[in-house]
Design a protein around this motif. Structure first.
Motif, short mmCIF file in Angstrom:
data_model
loop_
_atom_site.label_atom_id
_atom_site.label_comp_id
_atom_site.label_asym_id
_atom_site.label_seq_id
_atom_site.Cartn_x
_atom_site.Cartn_y
_atom_site.Cartn_z
N ASP A 155 0.82 -1.21 0.00
CA ASP A 155 0.00 0.00 0.00
C ASP A 155 0.86 1.26 0.00
N ALA A 156 1.95 1.26 0.77
CA ALA A 156 2.83 2.43 0.84
C ALA A 156 3.51 2.68 -0.51
N GLN A 157 3.95 1.61 -1.16
CA GLN A 157 4.59 1.77 -2.47
C GLN A 157 3.59 2.30 -3.50
N ARG A 158 2.40 1.74 -3.50
CA ARG A 158 1.38 2.21 -4.45
C ARG A 158 1.02 3.66 -4.17
N VAL A 208 13.90 -0.07 -1.38
CA VAL A 208 13.60 0.66 -2.61
C VAL A 208 13.68 -0.21 -3.86
N TYR A 209 14.35 -1.36 -3.76
CA TYR A 209 14.44 -2.25 -4.91
C TYR A 209 13.44 -3.40 -4.84
N ASP A 210 12.67 -3.46 -3.77
CA ASP A 210 11.71 -4.56 -3.61
C ASP A 210 10.43 -4.26 -4.39
N LEU A 236 8.97 5.52 -9.37
CA LEU A 236 9.79 5.12 -8.23
C LEU A 236 8.99 5.18 -6.93
N THR A 237 9.32 4.26 -6.02
CA THR A 237 8.69 4.27 -4.70
C THR A 237 9.60 4.90 -3.64
N ARG A 238 10.85 5.12 -3.94
CA ARG A 238 11.77 5.69 -2.95
C ARG A 238 11.38 7.13 -2.65
N PRO A 239 11.10 7.44 -1.37
CA PRO A 239 10.82 8.84 -1.01
C PRO A 239 12.08 9.68 -1.11
N GLY A 249 23.12 2.31 0.67
CA GLY A 249 23.57 3.68 0.46
C GLY A 249 22.56 4.55 -0.24
N ILE A 250 21.58 3.95 -0.90
CA ILE A 250 20.56 4.72 -1.63
C ILE A 250 19.46 5.23 -0.70
N THR A 251 19.50 4.88 0.58
CA THR A 251 18.50 5.35 1.54
C THR A 251 18.46 6.88 1.54
N PRO A 252 17.27 7.49 1.46
CA PRO A 252 17.18 8.96 1.41
C PRO A 252 17.53 9.59 2.74
#
Length: 341
Positions: free
Chosen positions: A162-165, A204-206, A219-222, A267-270
């Motif tokens: 739900d959060a990704q969507r 973020v890659y899941d 993208l889903t990464r905030p 390392g890609i964590t915002p």
């Protein structure tokens, strides 16, 4: 082994002391400058409801089933201060509640309220935070997500689905219903909602569900994360209620590790902003200390503000005498400095 533990404890004490000093200095400076404009509690007293509530998933195509045999409900109460306290239970129709700012800056925030993965807050940590963000020109979206405690077919994944969507829906513009800068979308969550926000920022890659439409290319990464007294680890020292709701009563070591973020992060964590009370009796401050160390080890960006006094789940309802109640001032300064305002 004893030497290693002593060294780790010493480092944690140093981190805690530094964070307490920083939080106190910032709060003192904010107080001298007048602090947060207006009465922060006014956003809790406000009765404004969402401008729009939209479903997350196309009709008949929601992933994560089978749907458990539960009936969605809202428990509507008032707290001792006369403030409304609604929580959603057994969510089967996840939604995104949109609050439109009067003077939009283009920035947006996805708000994931807490509730131990067995309920979802609506007012405290939800609509109240959305109204505050609106006052800053930020478009706010409050997520009512499905609860792993209801034992969906996809288990722990349903809340993250739900959060990704939701993140994709926000960035898509909702078929023209709003306009935001897709490069300035923050996620904000408290307690178990903080764990969900952190999951969104780290996993973020899941790809947690099959692509349904063009929106699922986004993208889903905030672009940043504001975490209030978050659940970080499901291992030793965890909030047992959240772990049981998410993973069941006897989770495997592999499942615990998969949903814990206290050891390493990509390392890609915002960039992250952390707020926690040292004497939080529900989620120990060690959760934030561990996340701080993990992000620093990865070379990531993280600001941490710890306070001696404060209650768990306070949202915007903290005692004005507590320095932690000025966390919105700290969060706003962090947003501006991070280009997320």
């Amino acid at each position: 082994m004893e030497g290693s533990n002593a060294k780790g404890a010493s480092r944690r004490n140093v981190l805690a002391g530094a964070a307490l000093l920083t939080g106190s200095m910032v709060a003192t400076r904010a107080a001298a400058q007048g602090g947060v404009p207006g009465d922060i509690l006014s956003f809790s007293r406000d009765v404004r409801e969402p401008d729009l509530i939209v479903p997350l998933w196309p009709s008949g195509r929601m992933p994560g089933g089978p749907v458990p045999n539960v009936k969605e409900a809202v428990d509507d109460q008032w707290d001792n201060a006369g403030l409304r306290y609604r929580v959603a239970e057994h969510v089967t129709r996840p939604t995104l509640s949109y609050f439109a700012p009067a003077n939009p800056t283009g920035a947006a925030v996805l708000i994931t309220p807490g509730g131990g993965y067995s309920r979802v807050g609506i007012d405290r940590e939800g609509y109240e935070s959305a109204r505050w963000m609106n006052s800053l020109g930020v478009a706010a979206f409050v997520l009512r997500y499905r609860l792993p405690a209801d034992r969906w077919g996809a288990g722990a994944l349903v809340a993250l689905q739900d959060a990704q969507r939701a993140m994709r829906l926000i960035r898509s513009g909702g078929e023209g219903r709003w306009k935001v800068d897709p490069r300035r979308v923050t996620v904000m969550g408290g307690s178990a909602g903080g764990h969900l926000a952190l999951s969104l920022a780290i996993k973020v890659y899941d790809r947690t569900y099959p692509m349904l439409d063009d929106m699922d290319h986004l993208l889903t990464r905030p672009d940043g994360a504001i975490l209030l007294y978050p659940v970080v680890t499901l291992g030793e020292g965890t909030h047992v209620g959240s772990r049981t709701a998410l993973l069941g009563p006897n989770p495997s070591a592999e499942a615990v590790a998969q949903w814990s973020f206290d050891r390493s992060v990509p390392g890609i964590t915002p960039p992250i902003l952390l707020v926690h009370a040292v004497h939080d009796r529900v989620v120990p401050v060690d959760h934030s200390l561990a996340l701080f160390a993990a992000v620093r080890a990865s070379g990531g960006a993280i600001d941490m503000h710890l306070f001696e006094e404060g209650a768990h789940g306070l949202g915007l309802r903290g005692d004005p005498a507590w320095p932690i109640s000025r966390w919105p001032d700290l969060a706003r300064a962090w947003q501006v400095r991070s280009g997320l305002a």
